[in-house]
Write a protein that holds these residues in place. Sequence first.
Motif, mmCIF file in Angstrom:
data_model
loop_
_atom_site.group_PDB
_atom_site.id
_atom_site.type_symbol
_atom_site.label_atom_id
_atom_site.label_comp_id
_atom_site.label_asym_id
_atom_site.label_seq_id
_atom_site.Cartn_x
_atom_site.Cartn_y
_atom_site.Cartn_z
ATOM 1 N N TYR A 172 0.858 -1.181 0.000
ATOM 2 C CA TYR A 172 0.000 0.000 0.000
ATOM 3 C C TYR A 172 0.900 1.238 0.000
ATOM 4 O O TYR A 172 1.938 1.254 0.667
ATOM 5 C CB TYR A 172 -0.901 0.019 1.231
ATOM 6 C CG TYR A 172 -1.963 -1.064 1.270
ATOM 7 C CD1 TYR A 172 -3.318 -0.745 1.195
ATOM 8 C CD2 TYR A 172 -1.628 -2.412 1.413
ATOM 9 C CE1 TYR A 172 -4.293 -1.728 1.250
ATOM 10 C CE2 TYR A 172 -2.591 -3.405 1.472
ATOM 11 C CZ TYR A 172 -3.932 -3.044 1.386
ATOM 12 O OH TYR A 172 -4.900 -4.022 1.439
ATOM 13 N N ARG A 174 0.991 5.814 -0.055
ATOM 14 C CA ARG A 174 0.231 7.039 0.135
ATOM 15 C C ARG A 174 1.157 8.250 0.156
ATOM 16 O O ARG A 174 2.370 8.130 0.409
ATOM 17 C CB ARG A 174 -0.606 7.002 1.410
ATOM 18 C CG ARG A 174 0.197 6.804 2.674
ATOM 19 C CD ARG A 174 -0.684 6.856 3.924
ATOM 20 N NE ARG A 174 -0.872 8.245 4.368
ATOM 21 C CZ ARG A 174 -2.016 8.899 4.340
ATOM 22 N NH1 ARG A 174 -3.114 8.322 3.887
ATOM 23 N NH2 ARG A 174 -2.080 10.157 4.766
ATOM 24 N N ALA A 238 -4.860 13.708 -0.138
ATOM 25 C CA ALA A 238 -4.106 12.458 -0.115
ATOM 26 C C ALA A 238 -4.322 11.711 -1.420
ATOM 27 O O ALA A 238 -5.443 11.643 -1.936
ATOM 28 C CB ALA A 238 -4.522 11.587 1.063
ATOM 29 N N ALA A 240 -3.382 7.790 -2.982
ATOM 30 C CA ALA A 240 -2.973 6.484 -2.481
ATOM 31 C C ALA A 240 -3.098 5.440 -3.583
ATOM 32 O O ALA A 240 -3.945 5.547 -4.474
ATOM 33 C CB ALA A 240 -3.818 6.086 -1.270
ATOM 34 N N TRP A 291 6.852 9.499 -0.920
ATOM 35 C CA TRP A 291 5.731 8.602 -0.642
ATOM 36 C C TRP A 291 6.111 7.661 0.499
ATOM 37 O O TRP A 291 7.292 7.463 0.792
ATOM 38 C CB TRP A 291 5.375 7.785 -1.879
ATOM 39 C CG TRP A 291 4.638 8.554 -2.941
ATOM 40 C CD1 TRP A 291 5.082 9.646 -3.617
ATOM 41 C CD2 TRP A 291 3.336 8.272 -3.428
ATOM 42 N NE1 TRP A 291 4.133 10.074 -4.510
ATOM 43 C CE2 TRP A 291 3.045 9.243 -4.422
ATOM 44 C CE3 TRP A 291 2.370 7.307 -3.158
ATOM 45 C CZ2 TRP A 291 1.850 9.262 -5.127
ATOM 46 C CZ3 TRP A 291 1.186 7.320 -3.863
ATOM 47 C CH2 TRP A 291 0.913 8.294 -4.823
ATOM 48 N N THR A 293 5.016 3.687 2.390
ATOM 49 C CA THR A 293 4.436 2.385 2.066
ATOM 50 C C THR A 293 4.262 1.544 3.325
ATOM 51 O O THR A 293 4.989 1.724 4.321
ATOM 52 C CB THR A 293 5.299 1.629 1.047
ATOM 53 O OG1 THR A 293 4.652 0.412 0.678
ATOM 54 C CG2 THR A 293 6.678 1.313 1.618
ATOM 55 N N TRP A 318 -6.598 4.558 5.566
ATOM 56 C CA TRP A 318 -5.217 4.573 5.058
ATOM 57 C C TRP A 318 -5.050 5.466 3.829
ATOM 58 O O TRP A 318 -3.943 5.919 3.533
ATOM 59 C CB TRP A 318 -4.764 3.157 4.724
ATOM 60 C CG TRP A 318 -5.427 2.585 3.485
ATOM 61 C CD1 TRP A 318 -6.643 1.977 3.414
ATOM 62 C CD2 TRP A 318 -4.906 2.605 2.158
ATOM 63 N NE1 TRP A 318 -6.925 1.601 2.128
ATOM 64 C CE2 TRP A 318 -5.866 1.968 1.330
ATOM 65 C CE3 TRP A 318 -3.729 3.085 1.572
ATOM 66 C CZ2 TRP A 318 -5.682 1.810 -0.042
ATOM 67 C CZ3 TRP A 318 -3.548 2.932 0.213
ATOM 68 C CH2 TRP A 318 -4.504 2.301 -0.592
ATOM 69 N N ASN A 319 -6.136 5.770 3.153
ATOM 70 C CA ASN A 319 -6.063 6.532 1.905
ATOM 71 C C ASN A 319 -6.647 7.942 2.024
ATOM 72 O O ASN A 319 -6.949 8.561 1.002
ATOM 73 C CB ASN A 319 -6.765 5.767 0.774
ATOM 74 C CG ASN A 319 -8.142 5.256 1.186
ATOM 75 O OD1 ASN A 319 -8.728 5.750 2.153
ATOM 76 N ND2 ASN A 319 -8.661 4.276 0.455
ATOM 77 N N ASP A 325 0.367 8.192 9.365
ATOM 78 C CA ASP A 325 1.228 7.240 8.676
ATOM 79 C C ASP A 325 2.664 7.257 9.217
ATOM 80 O O ASP A 325 3.617 6.923 8.496
ATOM 81 C CB ASP A 325 1.229 7.493 7.172
ATOM 82 C CG ASP A 325 1.740 8.884 6.799
ATOM 83 O OD1 ASP A 325 2.258 9.587 7.681
ATOM 84 O OD2 ASP A 325 1.610 9.259 5.615
#
Length: 917
Positions: A172, A174, A238, A240, A291, A293, A318-319, A325
């Motif tokens: 993942y 973002r 954001a 993602a 970014w 992850t 999360w997005n 984060d």
Amino acid sequence: MIFGRCFREVLLPSNLHWIGSLIVGLLLGVVTASAQAPGPPTDLRCEYLVNPLGLDASQPRLTWRLNDNRRGATQVAYQLTVGSDSLGVSRGSTTAWTSGKVASDRQLVTYAGPALRPFTRYYWRVQVWSRGSAPALASRVSSLETGMMRQQNWQGAWISDSQNEAFKPAPYFRKTFYLPQNVKAARAYIAVAGLYELYINGEKMGNHRLDPMYTRFDRRTLYVTYDVTKYLHPGKNAVAVLLGNGWYNHQSTAVWDFHQAPWRNRPTFCLDLRVTQANGSVVTITSGKDWKTALGPLVFNSLYTAEHYDARLEQRGWNVANFDDTTWKPVIYRNAPSTNIVAQAMVPIRNVEAIPTKTLTKLNDTTYVFDLGRNISGVSQIRAQGPAGTVLRLKHAERRYPNGHVDQSNIDVHYRPTDKSDPFQTDIFTLSGKGEDAFMPRFNYKGFQYVEVTTSRPITLTANSLTGHFMHSDVAAVGEVNTSNPTINKIWWATNNSYLSNLFGYPTDCPQREKNGWTGDAHIASETGLYNFDGITVYEKWLADHRDEQQPNGVLPSIIPTGGWGYEWGNGPDWTSTIAIIPWNIYLFYGDTKLLAASYSNIKRYVDHINEQSPTGLTEWGLGDWVPVKSKSPVELTSSTYYFVDASILAQAAKVLGKEADYTYYSALAEKIKKAINAKYLNRETALYGSGFQTELSVPLRWGVVPVELKSRVAANLVSRVKADNMHLDVGLLGTKAILDALSENGHADVAYQLAAEETFPSWGWWIANGATTLYENWPIDAKSDISQNHIMFGEIGAWFYKGLGGIKPDPQKPGFKNILLTPHFVAGLDHFEATHAGPYGVIKSAWKKAGTGISYSVTVPPNTTATLSLPVSTGQKVYEGGKPIELVWTYIHPKKSPDQTAQYQLVAGAYQFEIR
């Protein structure tokens, strides 16, 4: 009425010359003022897409349709206007290009103005002048938007996490960013090696599935464009990305060795988010080291097998922009998978149809079997509630054992698992324990009708707990068939289901066992696809895959794309004739030479290779008539015939493209191949090929190998062979493509219909009688191998309904249905038939109904086209149109059935109602 003598010689794809009847043609009708007045042009498309975003085409194709139902409606001139100002274009002015008024009936025109700028929306409209209508009619304004156009316009970096290709959980990603102003426009451009989902401020972008489409990743990588304007706002935002493996990082093991593909690696992506702010300034947010992850609930994903999802690992939010984060890790730079990053200009894969559970069977406290009632490609979506850590295993299959459990033994035969951690077509879903959880695979699809859900502890499930989603490339339907025979209607529907189940950005053989782009299956079914669906964008993409995969010596693999498997087995002209047949079929159905021109050198290289290997004109290279009922036809006969087909198409393509020297050379080569086939396999005294099996007779007939003077005798022998086989099929893949056409085009449509409508073994109807909702891979339902229940390889029958019963065919002399060849067959045993096909110019209709001893026949010829109609007329009958008799000046008596005659008429655009009585 206008009379004129006509003589027609039609060049078929196989270079076969069909000599039409020498008759007096009857041109029916002129432009009539009594019909509804024409409206503005409609259905504007650019590159066969509606208002496309992110095009890389420097000279895009523009198409439209006339809105004119008057008899004889014809476009006499057009004018295109293209500009970046929609108001200016609507007024007829332009800042980019105008074609000027062009005296032409063309409705497919290539942009010919100044070079298009990247990242620019252009607007366009067309004005048309029609015969019998003085003022010009202007369409509404349509649009197209360019994308990157050039590789150097990318600003982002290719990034991934630090894991290798063997690591299972999906990564993942973002990034947050600030926008100081309101957003005027914003576009996201994302290129991925693997699969992805893109999110802006928590919202998933688009309704596509399995983007980007599968390509040879180290030679061509696709990017997708999104309009994300409404998802951005001033302040903190954001973006993602979730990455899946797809074919890029194939972690499952099967016989085709995709886990050893030369490109294989951990998925990676590159993104440019280009934002135009209120003051006109442009800021680009890119993928790079800023970014972050992490891992999440998607703990395993395989396009081939299934997905494993642990809802306990979800990181809610999360997005979105305000997500914490701080524990997420930095990304790493990666090499681009290829140096050829190009726009994905094609219809996407979608969840097209939601299919509720039809019946639910509870086998015990922890086992449920959901039955959708039909076989599909796609995924299941489940909602369930239970204690944290409860594991649900969703096993997908096409059939069941007598004890009620699902049976995968017909579809898992090529899987070669190294352990039990990745069960075939079995999703593994772990509940969070925080209320109702929902799961639907993101980066996988399956072929199934049944889903057996086994739970690690008892939970309550109902029929509403699981829904199936039919997934495929979302091509528009352009054809429809309806008849008085319910079995025929079901075969047509099942054929379309199988075609769509095997269309995922490229044509496949089956959606469960393989998901491979088998070339033979694809060209056999290409006419079925084109009569029923607007598939040009998929085929153009797939032929680019062919060009990527072709070896310098011309050899193609049997599956395309491939990770390397298929160059040594399964290929040959009977399979890999896709390189010639599909571009030719696109030319016939769309009247567009672009794919033919793009593939020309590849066809030539392929034919030249066979010529070098087989100087006699005969070749044994190929698989032959795959999965026949009982007879075995010589591979040399069928492969040499397809070699002839390829050389013939190459010759005709050379003529279309103005390559006269090639036309002469390859016409001679085709003739040489034909003579070699006939010298070895044709007994001129008996008019039999080989042993006289159905495939041996029908393949040379269908593809134009049979000498003209022997066609009727060979066709009669084919009928005798069918009768000797108890009026049943005895063909495999290649024979299936040929036999119905071979019969109906040579005076035996009644026999072809008997085969098509048969309901006992072996037949298509036999499958239907036994509950099939898709086509099977083998004629016997209880075969020991090759028993997928969702294969398209026997799908030619879906095209034959249009050709053999409706008689709708494109004219190679005026392709794209500019002139329609209409040869309906009013077969015994069928009372009513109707087919419609929406070609480039509009809807073609061919419908007939028996009324006593006569026939009522309805025809629609789209505006700006004509049709050559051949009607069978018995002795003593007359033809009427609109209730008025039409004089039969001269007719052609068929050599096989002397009471039958063929009256031929040249029709202008319009709707007609004929009667034969």
